[in-house]
Write a protein that holds these residues in place. Structure first.
Motif, PDB file in Angstrom:
ATOM      1  N   LYS A   1       0.856  -1.192   0.000  1.00 47.50           N
ATOM      2  CA  LYS A   1       0.000   0.000   0.000  1.00 47.50           C
ATOM      3  C   LYS A   1       0.889   1.238   0.000  1.00 47.50           C
ATOM      4  O   LYS A   1       2.115   1.132   0.070  1.00 47.50           O
ATOM      5  CB  LYS A   1      -0.928   0.009   1.213  1.00 47.50           C
ATOM      6  CG  LYS A   1      -0.205   0.003   2.553  1.00 47.50           C
ATOM      7  CD  LYS A   1      -1.211  -0.007   3.705  1.00 47.50           C
ATOM      8  CE  LYS A   1      -0.505   0.090   5.049  1.00 47.50           C
ATOM      9  NZ  LYS A   1      -1.461   0.118   6.177  1.00 47.50           N
ATOM     10  N   ASP A   2       0.290   2.400  -0.078  1.00 47.96           N
ATOM     11  CA  ASP A   2       1.043   3.660  -0.074  1.00 47.96           C
ATOM     12  C   ASP A   2       1.645   3.923   1.299  1.00 47.96           C
ATOM     13  O   ASP A   2       1.014   3.658   2.332  1.00 47.96           O
ATOM     14  CB  ASP A   2       0.129   4.837  -0.435  1.00 47.96           C
ATOM     15  CG  ASP A   2      -0.414   4.753  -1.858  1.00 47.96           C
ATOM     16  OD1 ASP A   2      -0.010   3.840  -2.599  1.00 47.96           O
ATOM     17  OD2 ASP A   2      -1.232   5.616  -2.207  1.00 47.96           O
ATOM     18  N   PHE A   3       2.851   4.460   1.308  1.00 49.52           N
ATOM     19  CA  PHE A   3       3.488   4.942   2.544  1.00 49.52           C
ATOM     20  C   PHE A   3       4.083   6.310   2.253  1.00 49.52           C
ATOM     21  O   PHE A   3       5.027   6.435   1.480  1.00 49.52           O
ATOM     22  CB  PHE A   3       4.570   3.960   3.014  1.00 49.52           C
ATOM     23  CG  PHE A   3       4.008   2.695   3.590  1.00 49.52           C
ATOM     24  CD1 PHE A   3       3.619   2.629   4.923  1.00 49.52           C
ATOM     25  CD2 PHE A   3       3.835   1.566   2.794  1.00 49.52           C
ATOM     26  CE1 PHE A   3       3.080   1.456   5.461  1.00 49.52           C
ATOM     27  CE2 PHE A   3       3.300   0.395   3.313  1.00 49.52           C
ATOM     28  CZ  PHE A   3       2.919   0.344   4.655  1.00 49.52           C
ATOM     29  N   LEU A   4       3.513   7.324   2.867  1.00 52.24           N
ATOM     30  CA  LEU A   4       3.853   8.710   2.568  1.00 52.24           C
ATOM     31  C   LEU A   4       4.160   9.481   3.848  1.00 52.24           C
ATOM     32  O   LEU A   4       3.953   8.964   4.957  1.00 52.24           O
ATOM     33  CB  LEU A   4       2.693   9.350   1.793  1.00 52.24           C
ATOM     34  CG  LEU A   4       2.452   8.716   0.400  1.00 52.24           C
ATOM     35  CD1 LEU A   4       1.112   9.135  -0.165  1.00 52.24           C
ATOM     36  CD2 LEU A   4       3.588   9.053  -0.558  1.00 52.24           C
ATOM     37  N   PRO A   5       4.685  10.710   3.725  1.00 51.37           N
ATOM     38  CA  PRO A   5       5.072  11.466   4.925  1.00 51.37           C
ATOM     39  C   PRO A   5       3.977  11.595   5.976  1.00 51.37           C
ATOM     40  O   PRO A   5       4.254  11.540   7.187  1.00 51.37           O
ATOM     41  CB  PRO A   5       5.467  12.831   4.355  1.00 51.37           C
ATOM     42  CG  PRO A   5       5.976  12.513   2.991  1.00 51.37           C
ATOM     43  CD  PRO A   5       5.098  11.406   2.492  1.00 51.37           C
TER      44      PRO A   5
END
Length: 276
Positions: free
Chosen positions: A30-34
Motif C-alpha cells: 500500500k502507499d506509505f507517505l510522509p
C-alpha cells in the motif's frame, strides 16, 4: 538529543514498479507517505529522516525530492541515478542544485554478478560521485562484500555507508564469514554502517532481541559509535514489528554506552555523514 532515522522509504504502491513486494508482504502492499510517518516520529521523538530510494529510476529521485521540499522533517534524500551512464556527469551537474539530495544508491543486491561494484563503468561513476560531493549507500549481500571492499579501498576519499549491516543471515545465525569481511570494511575510515534492516534478515515472526546481539557486537567493536547510524527501514520493517519495536532493539543495545556515543548512533553520525 536530536534523533535521526537515517534510512526509510516512501512510495505510492504500484504492483509492477514494486514487484519485489511479494504476496507474503501484504502488510506493505500500500502507499506509505510522509503523513503516515510523521505521527510515528512525533510519538518516538524522531527529529528527522533520510529518505532512501526504493525504485531504480530518476523519477524516484524526483519524487523523494518533491516530498522533501514539502516536508521539513525529511532532512535528506538518497536517490537513484544511473551510475554507469556515459551521461552521468551531466545528470550530477543537474542534481547538485538540490540541497536536500545527499547521495545515491544502486540496488547491487539484485545484481547477479557478485563483482558488480568492481566493474569499470560502475567505478568510473563512483569517481564522479566523489567529484560532486555525493555519498554512496552500499546495498549488498555478504557474497558481494569482497567487491565492496575493493571499491571502498580504491576511493578512500569517497563517503560510503553500508545499508542493513550488509544483510547477514540472522535467521540461521550465520556470522563467521560476514564478521571477517565486515572487519575488513570497517578498517577503511571512509566507510560507515547503518544499523537497519535487521528484523527482515531474522525470522520475522519469532525474532528476539538476543538474535541481534552478536551482529551488533561486531558492528560496534569495529566501527565505533562515530561511524554507526540508526535506520528504521520503515515501512519494510513493519514485516517484522512496529516502529517502536525496531527502534527499541538499538536503544536497548546502546543503553550500556555513554551519552555521547548514544547521541552519535541515534543522530549525530547521520547528521555529519549526510551533512544534514
Amino acid at each position: 538529543m536530536m534523533k535521526i532515522d537515517a534510512h526509510q522509504h516512501f512510495w505510492k504502491y504500484d504492483s509492477e514498479k514494486h514487484s519485489w513486494i511479494g504476496d507474503d508482504m501484504k502488510v506493505i502492499q500500500k502507499d506509505f507517505l510522509p503523513e503516515d510517518l510523521q505521527p510515528i516520529y512525533e510519538k518516538e521523538a524522531i527529529s528527522g529522516c533520510v529518505a532512501v530510494q526504493a525504485d531504480q529510476t530518476e523519477e524516484e529521485t524526483n519524487f523523494l525530492l518533491e516530498l522533501a521540499d514539502k516536508n521539513e522533517f525529511i532532512k535528506g534524500v538518497v536517490g537513484w541515478i544511473d551510475i554507469r551512464s556515459p551521461e552521468l556527469e551531466k545528470r550530477l551537474e543537474y542534481y547538485k542544485q538540490f540541497i536536500k539530495l545527499k547521495g545515491f544508491r544502486h540496488v547491487v543486491q539484485d545484481e547477479p554478478d557478485i563483482g558488480f561494484m568492481t566493474r569499470p563503468d560502475f567505478q568510473k561513476g563512483i569517481a564522479l560521485l566523489e567529484k560532486y560531493g555525493f555519498t554512496y549507500d552500499i546495498l549488498i549481500f555478504p557474497s558481494q562484500m569482497e567487491a565492496a571492499l575493493a571499491t571502498v579501498k580504491k576511493f578512500p576519499k569517497q563517503k560510503f555507508v553500508i545499508d542493513h549491516i550488509a544483510k547477514p543471515d540472522i535467521k540461521n545465525g550465520e556470522i563467521d564469514g560476514w564478521r571477517e569481511k565486515m572487519k575488513a570494511l570497517a578498517a577503511q575510515a571512509n566507510v560507515y554502517c547503518k544499523v537497519s534492516g535487521m528484523v527482515t534478515e531474522a525470522d520475522v515472526d519469532t525474532w528476539k532481541y538476543d538474535d541481534f546481539v552478536p551482529y551488533l557486537d561486531v558492528i560496534f567493536e569495529w566501527f565505533g559509535a562515530e561511524r554507526i547510524m540508526f535506520g528504521s527501514d520503515w515501512p519494510v520493517c513493519l514485516l517484522g514489528g512496529s516502529y517502536a519495536e525496531i527502534k527499541g532493539i538499538l536503544e536497548t543495545y546502546t543503553d550500556k554506552l555513554g551519552i555521547e556515543e548514544q547521541k552519535a548512533v541515534l543522530g549525530e553520525t547521520a547528521k555529519a555523514f549526510y551533512n544534514l
